[in-house]
Design an enzyme around this catalytic site. Structure first.
Site, PDB file in Angstrom:
ATOM      1  N   TRP A 212       0.833  -1.231   0.133  1.00 57.24           N
ATOM      2  CA  TRP A 212       0.047   0.196   0.071  1.00 57.24           C
ATOM      3  C   TRP A 212       0.904   1.341  -0.144  1.00 57.24           C
ATOM      4  O   TRP A 212       0.620   2.082  -0.714  1.00 57.24           O
ATOM      5  CB  TRP A 212      -0.838   0.090   0.961  1.00 57.24           C
TER       6      TRP A 212
ATOM      7  N   ASP B 229      -1.766   6.714   6.126  1.00 60.79           N
ATOM      8  CA  ASP B 229      -2.738   5.855   5.645  1.00 60.79           C
ATOM      9  C   ASP B 229      -2.965   4.867   6.727  1.00 60.79           C
ATOM     10  O   ASP B 229      -2.382   3.930   7.163  1.00 60.79           O
ATOM     11  CB  ASP B 229      -2.320   5.293   4.390  1.00 60.79           C
TER      12      ASP B 229
ATOM     13  N   LYS C 163     -12.341  -1.447   6.074  1.00 67.06           N
ATOM     14  CA  LYS C 163     -11.594  -2.661   6.928  1.00 67.06           C
ATOM     15  C   LYS C 163     -12.162  -2.537   8.341  1.00 67.06           C
ATOM     16  O   LYS C 163     -12.465  -3.564   8.859  1.00 67.06           O
ATOM     17  CB  LYS C 163     -10.052  -2.233   6.906  1.00 67.06           C
TER      18      LYS C 163
HETATM   19  C1  LIG Z   1      -7.497  -1.532   1.391  1.00 67.01           C
HETATM   20  C2  LIG Z   1      -6.643  -0.373   1.446  1.00 67.01           C
HETATM   21  C3  LIG Z   1      -6.206   0.558   0.838  1.00 67.01           C
HETATM   22  C4  LIG Z   1      -7.027   0.700  -0.376  1.00 67.01           C
HETATM   23  O1  LIG Z   1      -8.400   1.321  -0.113  1.00 67.01           O
HETATM   24  P1  LIG Z   1      -9.436   1.300  -1.250  1.00 67.01           P
HETATM   25  O2  LIG Z   1     -10.679   1.826  -0.621  1.00 67.01           O
HETATM   26  O3  LIG Z   1      -9.696   0.022  -1.948  1.00 67.01           O
HETATM   27  O4  LIG Z   1      -8.785   2.453  -2.119  1.00 67.01           O
HETATM   28  C5  LIG Z   1      -5.163   1.548   1.045  1.00 67.01           C
HETATM   29  N1  LIG Z   1      -4.342   1.557   1.936  1.00 67.01           N
HETATM   30  C6  LIG Z   1      -4.557   0.370   2.855  1.00 67.01           C
HETATM   31  C7  LIG Z   1      -3.531   0.250   4.119  1.00 67.01           C
HETATM   32  C8  LIG Z   1      -5.423  -0.492   2.849  1.00 67.01           C
HETATM   33  O5  LIG Z   1      -5.573  -1.626   3.592  1.00 67.01           O
END
Ligand SMILES: *Cc1c(COP(=O)(O)O)cnc(C)c1O
Length: 356
Positions: A101, A168, A192
């Site tokens: 990511w 993030d 998540k």
């Molecule tokens: C799932 C995830 C993403 C991407 O998320 P989307 O909502 O599909 O764009 C980005 N960073 C992390 C750490 C993730 O777990």
């Protein structure tokens, strides 16, 4: 029979949240209308946005100048929206590369300005968090990924940064208390740990904005979303409502300290079981193992398919590792119960004994 859900995202949600969400789709709070058929500008829906913002503030303790936004486009959109708002063409942003990511976030930032990767754990296939690195004092910001959902590594120490810290937190937001004011901007896709897909939470220190030397399209400019309280255009009303319910649930359970206590316990149980097994091998260095996404491989890879099948037959779904890394991954987000984790351990131990 209800299954134990170890999917990485969209992922397990608290049972009472699912019940209230289902009810609200039929009828919202005696309104005579469904949640998903009312205007995003109705007083009922604006009250939902306001409560969600108040809950984020209560959980984090963040007041002004932080602003709480619900946006769309997922965390993937934030990979570009962050540099669009904060990075000039001739400036440099610092990034820590800890997995798939953060690598994607780096790729997008390079479209806007210079990127300095302060450290990377790519040399050992993203199985640890780099510890010794220097963040340049003149960087526009420093970006981290607090939990790498695919590789199963988590930052258990939030670094001190001489420049605005951006995170993030898609897969571990509200899983533990943090020193929230260390961050200048936090973003998280909801699916998540806090809701269904379709909403992205952004917490931004407003003082950071308005300093770029290029034009920013209306929908990309955080300031427009701030001005319109996340109602610049039609937001994902259902997703925001379910996030609000989940935030309420977190608070009712006792807040982030209780989440941390439960998450630590669940992760310790599963890692301990994997560590003492001959068949299962956790892939991440012990100090950097994620409490949210537990990744392991088999010492006998030929048994992989059989384990996926055996787990599914015994009520555990979603334990296959991400297609890019293989192996196994169990996601233990806030809503995963200790009962679920104990059940998974039971299933894994049965499988190992059967194949010994
Ligand atoms: C799932 C995830 C993403 C991407 O998320 P989307 O909502 O599909 O764009 C980005 N960073 C992390 C750490 C993730 O777990």
């Amino acid at each position: 029979m209800k299954k134990f859900n170890f999917y990485s995202g969209p992922a397990v949600l608290p049972e009472p949240v699912l019940q209230q969400a289902a009810q609200a789709v039929r009828e919202l709070d005696g309104l005579g209308l469904s949640l998903i058929e009312i205007s995003h500008r109705s007083k009922e829906f604006t009250a939902i946005v306001e409560e969600s913002v108040a809950l984020v503030r209560a959980l984090t303790g963040l007041g002004e100048p932080y602003r709480i936004l619900w946006l769309q486009g997922g965390a993937t959109m934030q990979f570009l929206q962050v540099p669009y708002n904060l990075l000039n063409r001739n400036a440099t942003a610092a990034y820590l590369e800890t997995g798939a990511w953060s690598r994607k976030a780096i790729k997008e930032a390079r479209l806007f300005g210079q990127v300095h990767v302060v450290a990377s754990s790519a040399d050992r296939n993203f199985t640890y968090v780099p510890k010794n690195y220097t963040i340049p004092n003149d960087a526009a910001y420093f970006h981290i990924t607090t939990n790498e959902t695919i590789h199963g590594v988590q930052l258990h120490q939030i670094p001190d940064s001489p420049v605005p810290l951006i995170a993030d937190m898609s897969s571990d937001i509200f899983s533990r208390p943090l020193q929230w004011n260390k961050f200048s901007l936090i973003y998280a896709g909801a699916q998540k740990n806090i809701g269904p897909s379709g909403a992205t939470l952004v917490i931004v220190n407003e003082e950071l904005l308005g300093r770029t030397d290029h034009p920013i399209p209306t929908m990309m400019d955080y300031r427009n979303h701030i001005k319109d309280n996340s109602l610049l255009n039609t937001p994902s009303t259902f997703a925001i409502y379910v996030c609000m319910l989940t935030l309420r649930w977190i608070q009712q359970q006792g807040g982030l300290a209780v989440m941390e206590e439960r998450n630590r316990r669940k992760a310790q149980l599963l890692y301990a079981a994997l560590d003492q097994s001959d068949l299962y091998r956790p892939v991440v260095d012990p100090a950097d193992r994620s409490w949210m996404n537990v990744c392991w491989v088999l010492t006998r890879p030929e048994l992989e398919e059989a384990l996926v099948r055996f787990a599914a037959e015994n009520g555990c779904v979603g334990i296959k590792g991400h297609r890019s890394v293989g192996g196994f991954r169990a996601s233990l987000y806030n809503a995963m119960t200790e009962e679920g984790v104990r059940h998974l351990i039971d299933v894994l131990q049965h499988f190992e004994r059967y194949h010994a």
